[in-house]
Write a protein that holds these residues in place. Structure first.
Motif, PDB file in Angstrom:
ATOM      1  N   GLU A  83      -1.335 -15.153   3.668  1.00 23.37           N
ATOM      2  CA  GLU A  83      -1.472 -13.796   4.204  1.00 23.37           C
ATOM      3  C   GLU A  83      -0.954 -12.757   3.202  1.00 23.37           C
ATOM      4  N   ARG A  84       0.144 -13.086   2.542  1.00 24.51           N
ATOM      5  CA  ARG A  84       0.692 -12.167   1.549  1.00 24.51           C
ATOM      6  C   ARG A  84      -0.271 -11.982   0.385  1.00 24.51           C
ATOM      7  N   ARG A  85      -0.865 -13.069  -0.081  1.00 24.20           N
ATOM      8  CA  ARG A  85      -1.835 -12.985  -1.181  1.00 24.20           C
ATOM      9  C   ARG A  85      -3.088 -12.211  -0.747  1.00 24.20           C
ATOM     10  N   LEU A  86      -3.508 -12.430   0.480  1.00 27.64           N
ATOM     11  CA  LEU A  86      -4.687 -11.705   0.962  1.00 27.64           C
ATOM     12  C   LEU A  86      -4.414 -10.202   0.995  1.00 27.64           C
ATOM     13  N   ARG A  87      -3.253  -9.817   1.467  1.00 31.50           N
ATOM     14  CA  ARG A  87      -2.915  -8.388   1.491  1.00 31.50           C
ATOM     15  C   ARG A  87      -2.893  -7.799   0.083  1.00 31.50           C
ATOM     16  N   GLU A  88      -2.406  -8.598  -0.870  1.00 34.65           N
ATOM     17  CA  GLU A  88      -2.334  -8.115  -2.249  1.00 34.65           C
ATOM     18  C   GLU A  88      -3.716  -7.805  -2.804  1.00 34.65           C
ATOM     19  N   VAL A  89      -4.673  -8.702  -2.587  1.00 29.02           N
ATOM     20  CA  VAL A  89      -6.017  -8.450  -3.139  1.00 29.02           C
ATOM     21  C   VAL A  89      -6.727  -7.367  -2.342  1.00 29.02           C
ATOM     22  N   GLN A  90      -6.453  -7.272  -1.052  1.00 30.98           N
ATOM     23  CA  GLN A  90      -7.112  -6.256  -0.248  1.00 30.98           C
ATOM     24  C   GLN A  90      -6.668  -4.842  -0.630  1.00 30.98           C
ATOM     25  N   ARG A  91      -5.469  -4.698  -1.125  1.00 30.73           N
ATOM     26  CA  ARG A  91      -5.000  -3.388  -1.547  1.00 30.73           C
ATOM     27  C   ARG A  91      -5.859  -2.812  -2.665  1.00 30.73           C
ATOM     28  N   PHE A  92      -6.469  -3.701  -3.449  1.00 35.68           N
ATOM     29  CA  PHE A  92      -7.278  -3.245  -4.588  1.00 35.68           C
ATOM     30  C   PHE A  92      -8.768  -3.240  -4.275  1.00 35.68           C
ATOM     31  N   THR A  93      -9.125  -3.674  -3.063  1.00 37.72           N
ATOM     32  CA  THR A  93     -10.548  -3.701  -2.712  1.00 37.72           C
ATOM     33  C   THR A  93     -10.892  -2.661  -1.650  1.00 37.72           C
ATOM     34  N   SER A  94      -9.880  -2.089  -1.012  1.00 35.84           N
ATOM     35  CA  SER A  94     -10.155  -1.117   0.059  1.00 35.84           C
ATOM     36  C   SER A  94     -10.368   0.276  -0.515  1.00 35.84           C
ATOM     37  N   GLY A 101     -10.343 -11.416 -11.586  1.00 32.55           N
ATOM     38  CA  GLY A 101     -10.656 -10.067 -11.135  1.00 32.55           C
ATOM     39  C   GLY A 101     -11.729  -9.964 -10.083  1.00 32.55           C
ATOM     40  N   SER A 102     -12.216 -11.099  -9.547  1.00 34.50           N
ATOM     41  CA  SER A 102     -13.226 -11.064  -8.480  1.00 34.50           C
ATOM     42  C   SER A 102     -12.506 -10.965  -7.137  1.00 34.50           C
ATOM     43  N   LEU A 103     -12.004  -9.787  -6.829  1.00 35.44           N
ATOM     44  CA  LEU A 103     -11.083  -9.632  -5.707  1.00 35.44           C
ATOM     45  C   LEU A 103     -11.775  -9.735  -4.356  1.00 35.44           C
ATOM     46  N   ASP A 104     -13.014  -9.253  -4.232  1.00 35.60           N
ATOM     47  CA  ASP A 104     -13.722  -9.387  -2.959  1.00 35.60           C
ATOM     48  C   ASP A 104     -13.954 -10.860  -2.622  1.00 35.60           C
ATOM     49  N   GLU A 105     -14.390 -11.625  -3.612  1.00 36.53           N
ATOM     50  CA  GLU A 105     -14.599 -13.056  -3.391  1.00 36.53           C
ATOM     51  C   GLU A 105     -13.267 -13.749  -3.121  1.00 36.53           C
ATOM     52  N   ALA A 106     -12.221 -13.313  -3.812  1.00 35.21           N
ATOM     53  CA  ALA A 106     -10.900 -13.896  -3.576  1.00 35.21           C
ATOM     54  C   ALA A 106     -10.463 -13.666  -2.135  1.00 35.21           C
ATOM     55  N   ALA A 107     -10.680 -12.462  -1.634  1.00 31.53           N
ATOM     56  CA  ALA A 107     -10.312 -12.162  -0.252  1.00 31.53           C
ATOM     57  C   ALA A 107     -11.080 -13.045   0.725  1.00 31.53           C
ATOM     58  N   THR A 108     -12.360 -13.279   0.436  1.00 34.72           N
ATOM     59  CA  THR A 108     -13.162 -14.152   1.297  1.00 34.72           C
ATOM     60  C   THR A 108     -12.604 -15.568   1.314  1.00 34.72           C
ATOM     61  N   SER A 109     -12.204 -16.077   0.147  1.00 40.58           N
ATOM     62  CA  SER A 109     -11.665 -17.432   0.074  1.00 40.58           C
ATOM     63  C   SER A 109     -10.295 -17.519   0.741  1.00 40.58           C
ATOM     64  N   TYR A 110      -9.463 -16.491   0.566  1.00 37.34           N
ATOM     65  CA  TYR A 110      -8.164 -16.490   1.251  1.00 37.34           C
ATOM     66  C   TYR A 110      -8.368 -16.484   2.770  1.00 37.34           C
TER      67      TYR A 110
END
Length: 416
Positions: A405-416, A379-388
């Motif tokens: 890129e697909r995984r990054l978009r997925e986590v960004q949807r929940f962090t924006s 559930g650490s989505l901001d950190e996940a986005a940074t690593s992606y």
């Protein structure tokens, strides 16, 4: 017509570069001249095939053209008489048939090339790098990424290795069977790295290069035949490992060419004949001594024997990685072990293990991709986005890039 011709050039380059260069090295006796002549011949094909049509025997055309270009190059360098002993005029057609060999030798230029590159007078890392360059057709920057070293360092390593072969007069032959054990480790490593480049191509729009995978498997079979029976356990383990990985080749990408993770693959489409061939080889290699390839083959076997992803024996896989890490400690092995630990002890424990590898593997995209996946799971989505994002900055294969890129978009949807 031009599009078909260019596609034909690309196909020959991808499928036959190693065979062409190996043949030219035998003909001209010089690594650099052989590579440069091959490149010149492919450049000529790009120009001539669209106008004249693709020849009936494309590889033979490339070899014939490269041979003549090598002769011209050697003449210009005033080394023709020393480098080539040809009884036929230079405008004579090159025979397509393979030349006659001593019946006690193995009639395979690519195997000769591997054993020449893996001569014990060369440094081990140079042996592997040189074979990947000449037989696998990898560029210097691709090989540098395999070894996790700067491109300039790898370029110097290749130049020194070629110079050593030239000045020391290292013969372009398959050694006597009594001398093979001294070169076996390097030869097996080279074959596996060729397979690895085919299994997960460093760059390009496709993840899998079946031609390189098939070539590595063929060479592994040939090396096992060359060795005095019983075959060395590690040679057997390597063949088993590659067969098990290759059995999944048709399920690693979907119809759109996008990456499919192991747990999501359609296991009914795995090549059961290759798995059936490999499993007894795994047992044979483990009986002969649990070496690095044997242990990796045992891990691959556990994946292939699980009817469903949920049935995978992850505790046993972690134990095998424990053995592998003691036997062959490396950051890559530690990373793979951490990924397995995540399936047993959870992502938080695995993240702590991966964080210890940041110094060694910061330039390795799979560390950041694996870490991003674990961060996503906790559930650490901001950190996940940074690593992606970090992984995307390092990845060079298009199929893997699209997945990240697909995984990054997925986590960004929940962090924006």
């Amino acid at each position: 017509m031009a599009q078909d011709a260019h596609a034909a050039v690309d196909t020959v380059y991808r499928a036959d570069w190693g065979r062409i260069v190996a043949t030219l090295i035998r003909l001209v006796g010089d690594f650099d001249v052989a590579e440069e002549a091959a490149q010149d011949a492919f450049a000529a094909a790009v120009t001539q095939w669209p106008a004249d049509g693709v020849p009936d025997l494309p590889r033979a055309w490339i070899i014939r053209t490269a041979r003549h270009k090598a002769i011209d190059r050697l003449r210009r360098q005033r080394r023709f008489a020393d480098k080539m002993a040809l009884d036929t005029p230079t405008d004579a057609p090159l025979a397509v048939e393979p030349p006659d060999y001593d019946p006690d030798e193995i009639p395979d230029d690519r195997l000769r090339l591997i054993f020449t590159c893996c001569h014990p007078s060369l440094a081990p890392e140079a042996q592997v790098a040189l074979t990947l360059r000449t037989l696998g057709g990898l560029t210097t920057d691709e090989i540098a990424r395999v070894f996790l070293v700067p491109v300039a360092t790898m370029a110097q390593r290749l130049v020194r290795a070629k110079g050593k072969i030239r000045t020391a007069g290292i013969p372009y032959t398959v050694p006597d069977t009594r001398d093979m054990p001294a070169r076996l480790d390097a030869v097996l490593t080279v074959i596996y790295l060729i397979f690895t480049e085919g299994y997960a191509a460093t760059r390009g729009d496709t993840l899998v290069r079946t031609d390189l995978c098939a070539e590595a498997i063929r060479l592994a079979r040939l090396v096992r035949v060359l060795m005095e029976p019983p075959a060395p356990a590690e040679a057997t383990g390597l063949l088993a490992l590659m067969l098990l990985h290759h059995s999944r080749r048709d399920t690693r990408l979907d119809a759109a060419g996008d990456l499919v993770l192991l747990e999501d693959q359609d296991r009914s489409r795995w090549d059961r004949s290759q798995i059936a061939e490999a499993l007894p080889l795994v047992e044979e290699s483990l009986r002969g001594g649990a070496g690095p390839f044997a242990l990796q083959a045992a891990i691959a076997a556990l994946h292939c024997q699980a009817p469903r992803a949920d049935d995978t024996d992850w505790p046993q896989i972690v134990r095998l990685y424990d053995l592998l890490e003691r036997l062959q400690p490396s950051p890559i092995v530690a990373l793979n072990r951490a990924a397995a630990v995540a399936m047993v002890d959870g992502p938080k424990t695995a993240l702590a293990l991966m964080d210890r590898l940041a110094g060694d593997l910061d330039g390795y995209y799979l560390l950041h991709a694996a870490r991003a996946d674990l961060l996503r799971r906790v559930g650490s989505l901001d950190e996940a986005a940074t690593s992606y994002t970090r992984a995307l900055a390092l990845v060079t294969n298009d199929a893997e890039r699209r997945f990240l890129e697909r995984r990054l978009r997925e986590v960004q949807r929940f962090t924006s």
